[in-house]
Write a protein that holds these residues in place. Sequence first.
Motif, short mmCIF file in Angstrom:
data_model
loop_
_atom_site.label_atom_id
_atom_site.label_comp_id
_atom_site.label_asym_id
_atom_site.label_seq_id
_atom_site.Cartn_x
_atom_site.Cartn_y
_atom_site.Cartn_z
N GLN A 179 1.93 -38.87 67.36
CA GLN A 179 0.87 -38.72 67.21
C GLN A 179 -0.26 -39.74 66.40
OE1 GLN A 179 -0.04 -34.47 65.53
NE2 GLN A 179 1.44 -34.34 66.89
N PHE A 180 -0.73 -40.11 67.81
CA PHE A 180 -1.45 -42.04 67.00
C PHE A 180 -3.00 -41.15 66.23
CE2 PHE A 180 0.28 -43.44 70.38
CZ PHE A 180 0.47 -45.13 69.76
N ASN A 181 -2.94 -40.13 66.23
CA ASN A 181 -4.27 -39.46 65.16
C ASN A 181 -4.73 -39.49 63.97
OD1 ASN A 181 -3.00 -37.25 64.81
ND2 ASN A 181 -3.73 -36.00 65.46
N GLY A 182 -2.84 -39.59 63.22
CA GLY A 182 -2.95 -40.20 62.08
C GLY A 182 -2.65 -41.54 61.40
N ALA B 73 -4.84 -43.96 60.96
CA ALA B 73 -5.94 -44.84 60.22
C ALA B 73 -5.29 -44.20 58.29
CB ALA B 73 -6.86 -44.13 60.43
#
Length: 74
Positions: A60-63, A65
């Motif tokens: 999951q790329f949302n984490g 940052a």
Amino acid sequence: MVGLTTGIVTGATGVFVIPAVPYVQALGFNKDGLVQALGLSFTVSTIALVVGLASRGAFQFNGVAFSALAVAPR
């Protein structure tokens, strides 16, 4: 053959240190060459793992940052 085995173990476990380090050490590099080869190996392996996980929808790329902040030098 060693590369194939390393790929299978890494793909099955997500751990690429154990099969890669003894192999790279056996190549007989000097200290600087060994460090550079291991760094390159870990970088390529990590990128390949991310690509593999992302292609299966398991990353999951949302984490990203927040993870980058956690490892950023202070």
